[in-house]
Design an enzyme around this catalytic site. Structure first.
Site, mmCIF file in Angstrom:
data_model
loop_
_atom_site.group_PDB
_atom_site.id
_atom_site.type_symbol
_atom_site.label_atom_id
_atom_site.label_comp_id
_atom_site.label_asym_id
_atom_site.label_seq_id
_atom_site.Cartn_x
_atom_site.Cartn_y
_atom_site.Cartn_z
ATOM 1 N N GLY A 1 -100.221 14.981 -27.780
ATOM 2 C CA GLY A 1 -100.115 16.254 -27.081
ATOM 3 C C GLY A 1 -100.233 17.432 -28.034
ATOM 4 N N CYS B 1 -88.129 19.479 -31.604
ATOM 5 C CA CYS B 1 -89.039 19.546 -32.739
ATOM 6 C C CYS B 1 -88.411 20.262 -33.914
ATOM 7 C CB CYS B 1 -90.338 20.234 -32.336
ATOM 8 S SG CYS B 1 -91.242 19.308 -31.096
#
Length: 365
Positions: free
Chosen positions: A70, A310
């Protein structure tokens, strides 16, 4: 027994994907661009995966490209639209709560002579439409990865070509109207990891921003993981077919979670309570370290995330929560799977007050 509450990071492999993957691995190993028999088999599998994916998303098959992740799809989408619009400008504007992959693409664009700005959001994480600068390309997520707030993609698409990061919402809700390019990630809906989707609307101006490849399709990078692409398509079809029922059940459970957590003293539940993804919620506890909560909940059999998925490894405060003006420590993100039950949520709500109180007590509060 561990209850998994981190599907916003990665969903367990959907049974439909597992069944397809085992069969596709045996016959989809060859390079689909060669001319021999095994290659033709792989080509058929890849074409089927593309057709099934397009049908599930409501797009054209020639708008679908499988990517290695992605993140790679995000970079191709953002920078490709900028490349296609180079004659009209070089100003990229992204909402201040975009995923780190979009921010990295923006900074890369600026380092190569472009302009990169961010647009502010309100306390729910929704972009402030009146404060969005003029742009050559706009990057606006379909829904936020951390707090689930939906964004006004269609409204912004009236101003400039829009790239939308749909990785957090892919399969769970329909794609919004108006985007010129979009990115999705299969492991977020129960497909295998290592399969991303780049969608480029027919007629949108897009140009490959990276060194070319000698593949037939200019948007593809290297050889696709053909079996995984088919498994991802199978999972997507299954998730879309069942999402009305699953979303309704998830929305009720998240409402239960929001209400239960809000009753704990000095707690902030963040994100739009209505215009949001149905399956996730983030909340922050004052005077509590998020990592400590995650560790203690893990010890008690719950897998949750803290802060940005993240950014957690960098120990940096979440730029999303910072932009919203929310607490940036002591935050926990809970995201439900298709198998999450009311008993799972009730058990978490039973444990959480004690976990928070214990950590605060150990900190001398």
């Amino acid at each position: 027994m561990t209850t998994y509450f981190d599907t916003a990071s990665s969903e367990p492999l959907h049974p439909a994907a597992r069944a397809v993957l085992e069969q596709a691995v045996a016959s989809g190993y060859a390079d689909p661009r060669r001319l021999h028999g095994p290659a033709r088999n792989a080509r058929i599998i890849l074409d089927n995966a593309r057709e099934a994916t397009a049908e599930a998303l409501g797009v054209r098959a020639d708008e679908v490209t499988f990517t290695p992740s992605g993140t790679h799809a995000v970079h191709l989408g953002v920078l490709g639209l900028l490349g296609g619009a180079a004659r009209s400008g070089n100003r990229l504007v992204a909402t201040a709560v975009e995923h780190a992959s979009v921010m990295h693409a923006g900074r890369w664009h600026a380092e190569h002579g472009g302009v990169f700005e961010t647009a502010p959001v309100d306390a729910s994480g929704r972009v402030l439409l009146d404060e969005v600068p003029e742009a050559t390309v706009l990057a606006v997520q379909t829904a936020n990865h951390e707090v689930g707030t939906l964004q006004p993609v269609a409204e912004l698409a009236e101003r400039a070509p829009v790239f939308t990061d749909a990785c957090a919402s892919g399969g769970r809700i329909a794609l919004p109207e108006g985007w010129s390019a979009a990115a999705l990630s299969a492991h977020k809906w129960g497909g295998p990891a290592g399969v991303g989707l780049l969608l480029v609307r027919k007629g949108a101006r897009w140009r490959n921003p990276f060194p070319g490849d000698d593949r037939v399709e200019e948007r593809a990078t290297g050889m696709e993981n053909v079996p995984a692409a088919l498994a991802a398509a199978a999972a997507l079809q299954a998730v879309v077919a069942e999402r009305d029922e699953v979303n309704a059940r998830h929305a009720r459970l998240i409402d239960q979670l929001r209400a239960g957590v809000a009753a704990i003293p000095d707690t902030e539940v963040v994100g739009d309570p209505v215009a949001r993804l149905p399956h996730l919620v983030t909340f922050s506890f004052l005077y509590v370290d998020g990592e400590a909560i995650v560790t203690e909940l893990d010890r008690r059999g719950f897998s949750v995330a803290s802060g940005s998925a993240c950014a957690a490894s960098t120990l940096e405060p979440s730029h999303v929560l910072t932009a919203m003006g929310a607490l940036t420590h002591g935050n926990v993100r809970v995201s439900l799977s298709r198998e999450t039950s009311e008993a799972d949520v009730t058990r978490l709500l039973t444990e959480l007050p004690d976990v928070v109180a214990r950590i605060r007590h150990e900190a001398g509060l």
